[in-house]
Motif scaffolding. Structure first.
Motif, PDB file in Angstrom:
ATOM      1  N   UNK A 263       0.832  -1.195   0.000  1.00 49.82           N
ATOM      2  CA  UNK A 263       0.000   0.000   0.000  1.00 49.82           C
ATOM      3  C   UNK A 263       0.877   1.260   0.000  1.00 49.82           C
ATOM      4  N   UNK A 264       0.435   2.279  -0.725  1.00 51.31           N
ATOM      5  CA  UNK A 264       1.194   3.525  -0.804  1.00 51.31           C
ATOM      6  C   UNK A 264       0.597   4.529   0.168  1.00 51.31           C
ATOM      7  N   UNK A 265       1.401   4.935   1.145  1.00 47.74           N
ATOM      8  CA  UNK A 265       0.900   5.963   2.060  1.00 47.74           C
ATOM      9  C   UNK A 265       0.884   7.305   1.340  1.00 47.74           C
ATOM     10  N   UNK A 266      -0.116   8.126   1.674  1.00 52.83           N
ATOM     11  CA  UNK A 266      -0.248   9.414   0.993  1.00 52.83           C
ATOM     12  C   UNK A 266       1.032  10.238   1.071  1.00 52.83           C
TER      13      UNK A 266
ATOM     14  N   UNK B 285      -5.837   3.594  -6.376  1.00 53.76           N
ATOM     15  CA  UNK B 285      -5.817   2.148  -6.106  1.00 53.76           C
ATOM     16  C   UNK B 285      -4.681   1.817  -5.140  1.00 53.76           C
ATOM     17  N   UNK B 286      -3.508   2.399  -5.425  1.00 53.97           N
ATOM     18  CA  UNK B 286      -2.349   2.120  -4.584  1.00 53.97           C
ATOM     19  C   UNK B 286      -2.476   2.666  -3.175  1.00 53.97           C
ATOM     20  N   UNK B 287      -3.237   3.770  -3.016  1.00 55.59           N
ATOM     21  CA  UNK B 287      -3.300   4.406  -1.696  1.00 55.59           C
ATOM     22  C   UNK B 287      -4.432   3.881  -0.818  1.00 55.59           C
ATOM     23  N   UNK B 288      -5.342   3.128  -1.382  1.00 50.99           N
ATOM     24  CA  UNK B 288      -6.518   2.689  -0.603  1.00 50.99           C
ATOM     25  C   UNK B 288      -6.112   1.672   0.460  1.00 50.99           C
TER      26      UNK B 288
ATOM     27  N   UNK C  47      -8.770   9.155   1.764  1.00 51.53           N
ATOM     28  CA  UNK C  47      -7.381   9.231   1.309  1.00 51.53           C
ATOM     29  C   UNK C  47      -7.314   9.302  -0.215  1.00 51.53           C
TER      30      UNK C  47
END
Lengths: 394, 69
Positions: free
Chosen positions: A167-170, B16-19, B43
């Motif tokens: 997962x990519x943190x904001x 998609x990546x940040x969810x 987010x």
């Protein structure tokens, strides 16, 4: 498409195609899957790469090199710029053609390439990834693999399905927007322009990457924290930038996207699986450039896969070698790079203005000179820069 | 819940990546959000480069709310 391969690679960007190419070259039976109907499109990239690192994989070809870069301009918020000489050091690519060429190379080495084939899930036996399910033209296929290489980009699902947290943190994402513009006249079509400072791109930088004298990628990356604070998106900031600096440009293509940027060491493999490229957050934390790193990772993953299959051991422990080699060759620079970025984005615009005032008329500067002067102005950079020097940078 | 503006979405996949719940999916050029699994963290709306995602309060007595009870 058969029902079993040695290696299934998910995603035919530069990372995936490079992994497939070297895995096939090492004698493995490889399937390379691309969800889109066309490899290389849509482009999600500013298309710049260092010449030297690219040459490790492929000789530059005018068919997919739009422009050779010989210098850089770094603009401060006051409009003055520092000029860095970098003869032949950079290339602006035509990713649509380049990506396809890399996939062709994989095919030429014996890999099977399929587009419009979307991976819908992973097959697992216990903790071990043993294949993928694929939807190709409405038909569901179960494809077994000794090793799956996930190169499925920022929207990566394969690694997450397999239980790796990608997962990519904001706060660890650069949000970018770019136009390919025509109808401009660039003074120096062989120079890349970078714009630093909050006035241009909060938490990032803006760029002009020329493809011809009247065609260029103009874009910027910002931190999403700016969007939280102000409501302004990357595209809003870009539109503001264009109105001010290139009001007459015609837009022939729009590109937006998120770049996972982090300085962390994260697990990028598990039993039967290795993760490559944006899916593994491998873009350079300073520049956001991801093509070269993805190709390096792809090659390492292929070599580790070949060794694992030779030894008949695809366990998490065996594939950990991929993590170790990635870290040793590239990843360990990420922490100091990220620290430099975090330090520099806090600088007020006046800092860059003063730097440009001091340096704008100095000929034949290189990056080391700029770092030296920045170091004098900000000794806190010393530690991070020292780390990079110790790793053989510069 | 999150609304998708398909006229703005450029299907880049940043959301998609940040969810954190992994309930946003990109199928070819079309984005889908499983609003049942969505926790309204918003987010994705901040990670979107083009403001294609907006958070809206669910209508009272909506289908999803009933399901929760």
């Amino acid at each position: 498409m058969k029902s079993a391969y040695d290696v299934v690679v998910v995603g035919a960007g530069p990372g995936g195609s490079t992994a497939a190419r070297f895995a096939a070259e090492l004698g493995l039976d490889v399937l390379l899957l691309e969800k889109r109907q066309e490899i290389g499109a849509p482009v999600r990239c500013a298309e710049g790469i260092g010449t030297q690192v690219l040459r490790r994989f492929i000789e530059p070809d005018p068919k997919w090199v739009a422009q050779v870069i010989n210098s850089c301009r770094i603009y401060a918020p006051n409009g003055k710029y520092i000029r860095l000489e970098a003869p032949g050091e950079g290339l602006i690519l035509e990713r649509k053609i380049f990506d396809r060429r890399l996939a062709e190379l994989a095919a030429e080495k014996g890999a099977t390439v399929r587009c419009k084939a979307r991976v819908t899930g992973v097959l697992q036996e216990g903790e071990t990834v043993t294949g993928v399910t694929v939807n190709a033209m409405g038909q569901e296929h179960r494809i077994h693999a000794q090793i799956v290489i996930a190169a499925d980009g920022v929207e990566s699902q394969v690694a997450r399905w397999a239980g790796l947290n990608t997962m990519v943190k904001l706060a660890e994402m650069d949000v970018a927007a770019q136009y390919l513009v025509s109808g401009i006249r660039l003074e120096e079509p062989d120079a890349c322009w970078f714009y630093v400072g909050r006035a241009y791109a909060p938490g990032g930088y803006a760029w002009v990457f020329p493809k011809r004298e009247n065609l260029a990628n103009i874009g910027l990356g910002i931190t999403p924290l700016h969007t939280i604070k102000t409501g302004e998106t990357a595209l809003d900031v870009l539109n503001r930038f264009m109105a001010k600096h290139f009001p007459d440009a015609s837009i022939v293509s729009m590109v937006v996207g998120g770049i996972p940027i982090d300085g962390k060491t994260r697990p990028i493999s598990k039993s039967g699986l290795m993760v490559v490229g944006d899916a593994a957050h491998q873009a350079d934390p300073m520049t956001g450039g991801g093509i070269a790193n993805a190709m390096i990772a792809g090659q390492i993953a292929a070599q580790v896969a070949a060794k694992a299959l030779r030894n008949g051991d695809v366990s998490a422990e065996a594939l950990k070698e991929y993590d170790r080699r990635w870290h040793k060759e590239v990843g360990r620079a990420f922490k100091p790079l990220k620290q430099i970025v975090e330090e520099v984005i806090e600088y007020p615009d006046e800092f860059f203005n003063e730097l440009a005032d001091q340096l704008h008329d100095r000929p034949r500067l290189n990056l080391v000179d700029v770092f030296k002067i920045a170091l004098r102005a900000s000794p806190r950079l010393m530690w991070s820069l020292g780390q990079l020097v110790a790793m053989g940078w510069f | 819940m999150i609304l998708i503006d398909y006229d703005r979405c450029d299907y880049c996949g940043a959301c998609v990546g940040t969810c954190p719940e992994n309930v946003i999916h990109l199928v070819d050029t079309k984005l889908f959000i499983d609003n049942d699994g969505c926790t309204d963290c918003k987010i994705c709306t901040y990670g979107c480069p083009v403001r294609a995602l907006t958070f809206v309060e669910e209508p009272k007595g909506g289908a999803r709310r009933e399901k929760r009870i």
